[in-house]
Design an enzyme around this catalytic site. Structure first.
Site, PDB file in Angstrom:
ATOM      1  N   SER A  30       2.251  -2.818  10.919  1.00  0.00           N
ATOM      2  CA  SER A  30       2.233  -2.619   9.470  1.00  0.00           C
ATOM      3  C   SER A  30       3.562  -3.042   8.868  1.00  0.00           C
ATOM      4  O   SER A  30       4.624  -2.539   9.267  1.00  0.00           O
ATOM      5  CB  SER A  30       1.981  -1.142   9.136  1.00  0.00           C
ATOM      6  OG  SER A  30       2.242  -0.902   7.760  1.00  0.00           O
ATOM      7  N   HIS A  37      -1.276  -5.451   9.314  1.00  0.00           N
ATOM      8  CA  HIS A  37      -1.685  -4.426   8.360  1.00  0.00           C
ATOM      9  C   HIS A  37      -0.767  -4.484   7.137  1.00  0.00           C
ATOM     10  O   HIS A  37       0.457  -4.427   7.265  1.00  0.00           O
ATOM     11  CB  HIS A  37      -1.607  -3.053   9.011  1.00  0.00           C
ATOM     12  CG  HIS A  37      -2.302  -1.975   8.240  1.00  0.00           C
ATOM     13  ND1 HIS A  37      -3.673  -1.808   8.271  1.00  0.00           N
ATOM     14  CD2 HIS A  37      -1.820  -1.012   7.414  1.00  0.00           C
ATOM     15  CE1 HIS A  37      -4.001  -0.778   7.510  1.00  0.00           C
ATOM     16  NE2 HIS A  37      -2.901  -0.279   6.976  1.00  0.00           N
ATOM     17  N   ASP A  57       0.018  -2.637   3.693  1.00  0.00           N
ATOM     18  CA  ASP A  57      -0.166  -1.423   2.902  1.00  0.00           C
ATOM     19  C   ASP A  57       0.137  -1.697   1.436  1.00  0.00           C
ATOM     20  O   ASP A  57       1.266  -2.058   1.081  1.00  0.00           O
ATOM     21  CB  ASP A  57       0.756  -0.315   3.416  1.00  0.00           C
ATOM     22  CG  ASP A  57       0.304   0.217   4.757  1.00  0.00           C
ATOM     23  OD1 ASP A  57      -0.828   0.709   4.834  1.00  0.00           O
ATOM     24  OD2 ASP A  57       1.089   0.139   5.725  1.00  0.00           O
ATOM     25  N   MET A 104       0.290  -0.061  -2.285  1.00  0.00           N
ATOM     26  CA  MET A 104       0.392   1.239  -2.947  1.00  0.00           C
ATOM     27  C   MET A 104       0.764   1.045  -4.410  1.00  0.00           C
ATOM     28  O   MET A 104       1.560   0.166  -4.744  1.00  0.00           O
ATOM     29  CB  MET A 104       1.445   2.101  -2.250  1.00  0.00           C
ATOM     30  CG  MET A 104       1.229   2.269  -0.763  1.00  0.00           C
ATOM     31  SD  MET A 104       2.526   3.302  -0.031  1.00  0.00           S
ATOM     32  CE  MET A 104       2.127   3.135   1.708  1.00  0.00           C
ATOM     33  N   HIS A 146      -4.846  -2.904   3.083  1.00  0.00           N
ATOM     34  CA  HIS A 146      -5.226  -1.499   2.939  1.00  0.00           C
ATOM     35  C   HIS A 146      -4.830  -1.065   1.535  1.00  0.00           C
ATOM     36  O   HIS A 146      -3.658  -0.834   1.247  1.00  0.00           O
ATOM     37  CB  HIS A 146      -4.509  -0.682   4.019  1.00  0.00           C
ATOM     38  CG  HIS A 146      -4.764   0.778   3.954  1.00  0.00           C
ATOM     39  ND1 HIS A 146      -4.048   1.689   4.704  1.00  0.00           N
ATOM     40  CD2 HIS A 146      -5.652   1.524   3.225  1.00  0.00           C
ATOM     41  CE1 HIS A 146      -4.479   2.911   4.447  1.00  0.00           C
ATOM     42  NE2 HIS A 146      -5.442   2.835   3.545  1.00  0.00           N
ATOM     43  N   MET A 187      -4.302   1.349  -1.076  1.00  0.00           N
ATOM     44  CA  MET A 187      -4.093   2.757  -1.435  1.00  0.00           C
ATOM     45  C   MET A 187      -3.793   2.807  -2.928  1.00  0.00           C
ATOM     46  O   MET A 187      -2.678   3.114  -3.359  1.00  0.00           O
ATOM     47  CB  MET A 187      -2.963   3.350  -0.597  1.00  0.00           C
ATOM     48  CG  MET A 187      -3.348   3.533   0.846  1.00  0.00           C
ATOM     49  SD  MET A 187      -1.975   4.045   1.905  1.00  0.00           S
ATOM     50  CE  MET A 187      -1.332   2.433   2.356  1.00  0.00           C
ATOM     51  N   MET A 229      -7.017   8.063   8.224  1.00  0.00           N
ATOM     52  CA  MET A 229      -5.584   8.319   8.079  1.00  0.00           C
ATOM     53  C   MET A 229      -5.194   9.488   8.974  1.00  0.00           C
ATOM     54  O   MET A 229      -5.837  10.542   8.945  1.00  0.00           O
ATOM     55  CB  MET A 229      -5.240   8.640   6.632  1.00  0.00           C
ATOM     56  CG  MET A 229      -5.444   7.503   5.645  1.00  0.00           C
ATOM     57  SD  MET A 229      -4.433   6.045   6.017  1.00  0.00           S
ATOM     58  CE  MET A 229      -2.766   6.744   5.971  1.00  0.00           C
ATOM     59  N   ASP A 257      -4.528   5.072  11.259  1.00  0.00           N
ATOM     60  CA  ASP A 257      -3.274   4.681  10.606  1.00  0.00           C
ATOM     61  C   ASP A 257      -2.406   5.912  10.359  1.00  0.00           C
ATOM     62  O   ASP A 257      -2.784   6.809   9.603  1.00  0.00           O
ATOM     63  CB  ASP A 257      -3.602   3.993   9.272  1.00  0.00           C
ATOM     64  CG  ASP A 257      -2.366   3.496   8.532  1.00  0.00           C
ATOM     65  OD1 ASP A 257      -1.251   3.669   9.036  1.00  0.00           O
ATOM     66  OD2 ASP A 257      -2.547   2.936   7.431  1.00  0.00           O
TER      67      ASP A 257
END
Length: 222
Positions: free
Chosen positions: A7, A32, A34, A36, A65, A67, A136, A175
């Site tokens: 990640s 990965h 992330d 956000m 991913h 979020m 998660m 994760d």
């Protein structure tokens, strides 16, 4: 086959392309990413432009991913930027079935993520649209957290449900807090893709760190 997905949340962004090249050389096949927004989680990271800038420099499968709140507004942006797989949170939308179809229509494989305290109830109504389910094992928003051990039975429960629904091909991704000391027991209960941030990019040598995780997970080198 067990996959370790480094990640970039824990990577050095001043050397991002170089760090990604290192884990790719080490044998990684999934990266990965992330995403956000400071609303769904208390942190802000990156967006489609970063994905777009990295795409020409890596052959890794980009696992975005999201979020974020209102993820349906950004699916096409991430797909056009070069994401291969897009995961959205069960908690972030009221229309998860429609959103999974939207991801597929954009040309990506689709996943849904569950926070540690979110039950799996209702997953059976959308599972036929999914390629991955992400659990998660920390509360999302920050890297470097400790794995929540109470999530381990949930992983096993998800594996049994997927098998019962005839979806053995739907992969389980986990994760949060994955490191050499706990990765084997996460694999043992059913995880197939392990997201690792600080335990790869937080180390001085990401190549060696990645290989050590593979050895711990699979009993062999990468």
């Amino acid at each position: 086959m067990i996959e370790i997905a480094p990640s970039i949340l824990s990577a050095d962004f001043a050397k991002l392309a170089d760090q990604i090249e290192k884990v790719e050389r080490a044998g990684a096949r999934i990266l990965h990413i992330d995403v956000m927004d400071g609303h769904f989680v208390p942190n802000i990271t990156l967006g489609p432009l970063i994905v777009q800038s990295l795409r020409p420099h890596s052959g890794l499968r980009f696992d975005a991913h999201l979020m974020i709140e209102n993820p349906e507004r950004y699916i096409e942006d991430f797909a056009r930027a070069g994401a291969d797989h897009i995961t959205v949170h069960w908690e972030a939308t009221k229309h998860i079935h429609r959103l999974a179809q939207q991801i597929k229509a954009a040309g990506c494989t689709a996943g849904v993520a569950f926070n540690p305290t979110t039950p799996l109830d209702g997953l059976e109504f959308v599972v036929q649209e999914l390629d991955f389910v992400l659990l998660m094992s920390v509360n999302p928003g920050f890297g470097g957290q400790k794995l929540i051990e109470a999530v381990l039975p949930k992983i096993g429960d998800l594996r049994r449900r997927l098998d019962a629904w005839g979806r053995r091909d739907c992969l389980i991704e986990v994760d949060g807090g994955i490191q050499a000391g706990n990765i084997a027991k996460v694999v043992e209960v059913g995880a197939e893709i392990l997201v690792a941030g600080a335990s790869v990019f937080g180390r001085e040598d990401p190549v060696q760190a990645y290989r050590e995780l593979c050895e711990a997970a699979c009993g062999r080198s990468a």
